[in-house]
Design a protein around this motif. Structure first.
Motif, PDB file in Angstrom:
ATOM      1  N   GLY A 163     -41.537   0.386 -47.037  1.00 23.80           N
ATOM      2  CA  GLY A 163     -41.663   0.019 -48.447  1.00 23.80           C
ATOM      3  C   GLY A 163     -41.576   1.234 -49.349  1.00 23.80           C
ATOM      4  O   GLY A 163     -40.910   1.225 -50.391  1.00 23.80           O
ATOM      5  N   MET A 164     -42.220   2.321 -48.914  1.00 23.08           N
ATOM      6  CA  MET A 164     -42.200   3.558 -49.704  1.00 23.08           C
ATOM      7  C   MET A 164     -40.782   4.139 -49.742  1.00 23.08           C
ATOM      8  O   MET A 164     -40.336   4.664 -50.757  1.00 23.08           O
ATOM      9  CB  MET A 164     -43.154   4.592 -49.094  1.00 23.08           C
ATOM     10  N   ARG A 165     -40.087   3.997 -48.622  1.00 23.89           N
ATOM     11  CA  ARG A 165     -38.712   4.498 -48.585  1.00 23.89           C
ATOM     12  C   ARG A 165     -37.834   3.716 -49.542  1.00 23.89           C
ATOM     13  O   ARG A 165     -36.977   4.285 -50.200  1.00 23.89           O
ATOM     14  CB  ARG A 165     -38.158   4.367 -47.175  1.00 23.89           C
ATOM     15  N   GLN A 166     -38.076   2.380 -49.618  1.00 20.46           N
ATOM     16  CA  GLN A 166     -37.265   1.598 -50.548  1.00 20.46           C
ATOM     17  C   GLN A 166     -37.583   2.015 -51.982  1.00 20.46           C
ATOM     18  O   GLN A 166     -36.711   2.018 -52.836  1.00 20.46           O
ATOM     19  CB  GLN A 166     -37.489   0.095 -50.324  1.00 20.46           C
ATOM     20  N   ARG A 167     -38.826   2.413 -52.230  1.00 22.32           N
ATOM     21  CA  ARG A 167     -39.167   2.927 -53.569  1.00 22.32           C
ATOM     22  C   ARG A 167     -38.390   4.218 -53.849  1.00 22.32           C
ATOM     23  O   ARG A 167     -37.915   4.445 -54.962  1.00 22.32           O
ATOM     24  CB  ARG A 167     -40.666   3.188 -53.671  1.00 22.32           C
ATOM     25  N   VAL A 168     -38.274   5.059 -52.807  1.00 24.24           N
ATOM     26  CA  VAL A 168     -37.497   6.293 -52.978  1.00 24.24           C
ATOM     27  C   VAL A 168     -36.044   5.952 -53.302  1.00 24.24           C
ATOM     28  O   VAL A 168     -35.433   6.544 -54.201  1.00 24.24           O
ATOM     29  CB  VAL A 168     -37.563   7.173 -51.707  1.00 24.24           C
ATOM     30  N   VAL A 169     -35.510   4.956 -52.575  1.00 24.80           N
ATOM     31  CA  VAL A 169     -34.127   4.544 -52.822  1.00 24.80           C
ATOM     32  C   VAL A 169     -33.979   4.054 -54.268  1.00 24.80           C
ATOM     33  O   VAL A 169     -33.001   4.370 -54.949  1.00 24.80           O
ATOM     34  CB  VAL A 169     -33.708   3.443 -51.815  1.00 24.80           C
ATOM     35  N   ILE A 170     -34.979   3.320 -54.744  1.00 25.48           N
ATOM     36  CA  ILE A 170     -34.931   2.840 -56.127  1.00 25.48           C
ATOM     37  C   ILE A 170     -34.986   4.024 -57.097  1.00 25.48           C
ATOM     38  O   ILE A 170     -34.247   4.067 -58.086  1.00 25.48           O
ATOM     39  CB  ILE A 170     -36.078   1.839 -56.385  1.00 25.48           C
ATOM     40  N   ALA A 171     -35.837   4.998 -56.770  1.00 25.77           N
ATOM     41  CA  ALA A 171     -35.899   6.207 -57.612  1.00 25.77           C
ATOM     42  C   ALA A 171     -34.532   6.882 -57.664  1.00 25.77           C
ATOM     43  O   ALA A 171     -34.091   7.349 -58.716  1.00 25.77           O
ATOM     44  CB  ALA A 171     -36.949   7.177 -57.081  1.00 25.77           C
ATOM     45  N   LEU A 172     -33.835   6.896 -56.502  1.00 19.94           N
ATOM     46  CA  LEU A 172     -32.501   7.494 -56.457  1.00 19.94           C
ATOM     47  C   LEU A 172     -31.528   6.699 -57.321  1.00 19.94           C
ATOM     48  O   LEU A 172     -30.677   7.263 -58.006  1.00 19.94           O
ATOM     49  CB  LEU A 172     -31.986   7.534 -55.013  1.00 19.94           C
ATOM     50  N   ALA A 173     -31.660   5.378 -57.276  1.00 22.84           N
ATOM     51  CA  ALA A 173     -30.769   4.536 -58.078  1.00 22.84           C
ATOM     52  C   ALA A 173     -30.998   4.784 -59.564  1.00 22.84           C
ATOM     53  O   ALA A 173     -30.076   4.736 -60.360  1.00 22.84           O
ATOM     54  CB  ALA A 173     -30.995   3.067 -57.732  1.00 22.84           C
ATOM     55  N   LEU A 174     -32.262   5.081 -59.916  1.00 24.56           N
ATOM     56  CA  LEU A 174     -32.608   5.280 -61.326  1.00 24.56           C
ATOM     57  C   LEU A 174     -32.334   6.694 -61.808  1.00 24.56           C
ATOM     58  O   LEU A 174     -32.433   6.966 -63.007  1.00 24.56           O
ATOM     59  CB  LEU A 174     -34.102   5.007 -61.527  1.00 24.56           C
ATOM     60  N   ALA A 175     -31.993   7.596 -60.869  1.00 23.55           N
ATOM     61  CA  ALA A 175     -32.009   9.034 -61.150  1.00 23.55           C
ATOM     62  C   ALA A 175     -31.314   9.417 -62.446  1.00 23.55           C
ATOM     63  O   ALA A 175     -31.799  10.249 -63.195  1.00 23.55           O
ATOM     64  CB  ALA A 175     -31.407   9.809 -59.980  1.00 23.55           C
ATOM     65  N   ALA A 176     -30.172   8.797 -62.732  1.00 26.28           N
ATOM     66  CA  ALA A 176     -29.415   9.205 -63.922  1.00 26.28           C
ATOM     67  C   ALA A 176     -29.465   8.131 -65.004  1.00 26.28           C
ATOM     68  O   ALA A 176     -28.582   8.074 -65.850  1.00 26.28           O
ATOM     69  CB  ALA A 176     -27.976   9.532 -63.540  1.00 26.28           C
ATOM     70  N   GLU A 177     -30.509   7.290 -64.973  1.00 27.98           N
ATOM     71  CA  GLU A 177     -30.657   6.230 -65.971  1.00 27.98           C
ATOM     72  C   GLU A 177     -29.397   5.382 -66.104  1.00 27.98           C
ATOM     73  O   GLU A 177     -28.799   5.311 -67.179  1.00 27.98           O
ATOM     74  CB  GLU A 177     -30.994   6.828 -67.347  1.00 27.98           C
TER      75      GLU A 177
END
Lengths: 328, 323
Positions: A163-177
């Motif tokens: 679950g935490m890894r998927q949060r990291v993936v989401i953070a990556l998706a959001l990285a450049a807004e």
């Protein structure tokens, strides 16, 4: 209709994707049109092989060769992107379209810290110094709900839970807004209890940032909880699209009704689970007329002859002769 | 990590003891050393005295213990052939072999890795398939044939480089190097290439296979979806995930390069340890053979241990598993 389209983040018009092969060309997507407005979550559902992931990949320009877009247009924020070359698409991917993949265990590079992967993505797309990029990375980790983000910044993917890894993936998706996030089965590989956290996180981020989300899933439950509108796909075609509540309660296409009917309701004992008889046709053997006609309980002669075009019905759009002058 | 290190070191010591036992047994199987050393004029009393002096009447374990103790201090006795200190003989020859193997390894990585990456990315193109085909030849040609062919073409026909020997060497302390003189470098070229050719093809095929595997993985697709440029994905994200087996193979084969450089050394008359060993075998020079065996095994074991440690450095997942 026109101003609706112009305000859309993503506007896909008549998208066709084909895979030339040894045994002839396979039409993987046929005439798919959909649009997503800012801050809106569009759920895309269908059986495996219906073309829902393919739609996401085609929009991102990530079709595996020899697959290619053979028709239609993809507009992102008023700019046509389906004809860009790979180099130009690199600046679209990550910058304007964020991606979330199904399996967070395998979508992160195991040999780099999550911090390094975040900073890489941030600095590819935003002109930030290393220190600023790091600050942004930590801010992102915090935003997606990772405890102690400063310490976690230096951790490797394997040190995170699923679950935490998927949060990291989401953070990556959001990285450049990005304006649009394409989430391909983001919760399928996760435990049920974690699924709800991830979908509500997506919902919150979508509301906070006004990001549009294309949520590809086969899980109607996820759609019902998270999405604003839902697009139902079958055999590479769009069969119905409309507001979630409307589609759930009052589906216009027999396939959608079958899909809804196969979800067991709580508190009601059923002898047999409802199912749609038969299976989806292989993409190289799609029947003439409506692709669903061999399995459709309401099909008539017209369904076997002519392909129904998507047409407005109520608050949505459905491609079925039942709503367009009858099946006879 | 510390426990892991201790375990690996204990392993290494055990292996070295086993090798020492083998080396020690060479003496016992090759006949009576007193007979080998004695000449016709020696009396029986002299022989008994010599036997006592050499400690050959002690128990097996005492003798083995003494051998290991001496070997650990780098003392393998004196050569039967010319009475020189074995360690000194090997030390004189060691730099030549080491340089040859090092240059061959560097060549194999510098040429093999890019070729592997390129054939993986552009698979199906004519040049990739061509390289694949040539690499099969490289794998299957024995190194002495390659050596002789190289000599024929570059030394005899074209006369570009010397056909044998090490050229001029420069002494740096006890180390003699041919890298600092033009003739030394020129002499190094052919033998190292002959030695490296097999390695180049191995590295290339290994990198290619690993790259094709890694390029299919999700994190590569995800990196594309994040907008990472192609070349950065190939050389930063994918290649690093391929390096593990390459490091293993290179390190393992470095031992073999040193051990089996003797064929290349013979072809090119390269004054290295391999030549020393061949001479020792023809003269039944037991201490030199035992010393060579121990030194080469020591290099093997050291490399293996270093590879295991390098694993833990390259792959963070193993760091935790071994904690």
């Amino acid at each position: 209709m026109t101003e609706h389209l112009s305000s859309a983040v993503l506007d896909v018009r008549g998208l066709c994707v084909e895979f030339p092969g040894r045994h002839g060309t396979v039409q993987a997507l046929s005439d798919v049109s959909l649009s997503i407005r800012p801050g809106e979550i569009l759920g895309v559902v269908g059986e495996s092989g219906a073309g829902k992931s393919m739609t996401g990949l085609a929009v991102q320009g990530l079709l595996e060769p020899p697959g290619r877009i053979s028709g239609g247009e993809v507009w992102l924020g008023g700019r046509r992107i389906d004809q860009l070359d790979d180099k130009q698409m690199q600046q679209v991917r990550g910058r304007q379209i964020g991606a979330i993949f199904q399996d967070p265990l395998t979508s992160l590079n195991p040999l780099f810290t999550v911090g390094a992967q975040l900073v890489e993505t941030i600095r590819l797309h935003l002109k930030l110094s290393k220190a600023d990029a790091k600050a942004r990375a930590i801010q992102l980790l915090k935003e997606v709900g990772i405890p102690a983000p400063e310490a976690r910044y230096d951790h490797y993917p394997h040190q995170f839970s699923g679950g935490m890894r998927q949060r990291v993936v989401i953070a990556l998706a959001l990285a450049a807004e990005p304006k649009l996030i394409i989430a391909d089965e983001p919760t399928t590989a996760l435990d049920v209890s974690i699924q709800a956290q991830i979908t509500s996180l997506l919902r919150r981020l979508c509301d906070d940032h006004g990001t549009a989300v294309m949520l590809v899933t086969h899980d109607m439950g996820v759609i019902a909880e998270t999405a604003d509108r839902v697009a139902v796909m079958y055999a590479g075609r769009l069969v119905e699209i409309g507001p979630v509540a409307e589609v759930l309660k009052n589906a216009r296409h027999p396939y959608t009704r079958g899909l809804m009917g196969s979800i067991p309701a709580l508190g009601r004992r059923v002898e047999r689970l409802n199912q749609i008889d038969g299976s989806m046709p292989r993409l190289n053997a799609i029947p003439a007329g409506c692709a669903f006609n061999p399995r459709c309980p309401e099909a008539g002669p017209r369904c076997r002859k002519d392909r129904p075009e998507p047409a407005p019905v109520g608050t949505g759009v459905a491609a079925c002769w039942l709503n367009a002058g009858g099946v006879l | 990590m510390i426990v892991f290190l201790i375990k690996r070191l204990a392993n290494a010591v055990l292996v070295m003891l086993a090798v020492a036992l083998l080396a020690f047994l060479i003496f016992r199987f090759a006949g009576d050393p007193v007979e080998l050393m004695a000449n016709e004029q020696m009396s029986q009393a002299d022989r008994i005295e010599l036997r006592e002096k050499l400690g050959l009447n002690d128990s097996f374990l005492t003798q083995f213990g003494r051998f290991v103790g001496n070997a650990a201090q780098g003392d393998f006795g004196i050569s039967y052939r010319n009475g020189q200190d074995v360690m000194k003989l090997i030390a004189e020859r060691f730099p030549a072999t080491m340089e040859l193997a090092l240059v061959a390894t560097v060549l194999s990585l510098l040429i093999g890795i890019p070729l592997g990456v390129i054939t993986a990315i552009h698979r199906g193109r004519w040049y990739s398939e061509g390289l694949q085909f040539i690499s099969i030849i490289g794998v299957s040609l024995p190194s002495f044939v390659v050596g002789i062919l190289l000599i024929l073409v570059f030394a005899v026909t074209l006369g570009l480089v010397p056909a044998f020997g090490r050229g001029d060497v420069v002494q740096l302390g006890w180390w003699s190097t041919g890298l600092l003189t033009p003739s030394g470098r020129a002499s190094l070229l052919l033998p190292s290439l002959a030695l490296a050719l097999y390695q180049i093809t191995l590295v290339m095929r290994l990198v290619r296979a690993e790259m094709m595997e890694v390029l299919r993985s999700d994190f590569v697709k995800f990196a594309r979806a994040r907008g990472v440029p192609r070349w950065r994905i190939y050389f930063r994200h994918a290649l690093r995930n391929c390096l593990m087996p390459v490091v293993t193979m290179t390190a393992m084969n470095f031992g073999s390069l040193i051990a089996f450089a003797l064929i290349t050394e013979t072809v090119f008359q390269w004054p290295g340890m391999g030549m020393l060993f061949i001479q020792a075998v023809t003269f039944l020079d037991m201490p030199v053979m035992a010393g060579y065996l121990c030194i080469v095994s020591f290099i093997f074991v050291t490399l293996n241990t270093l590879v295991d440690i390098a694993y833990a450095v390259i792959d963070p997942r193993l760091r935790d598993a071994t904690r």
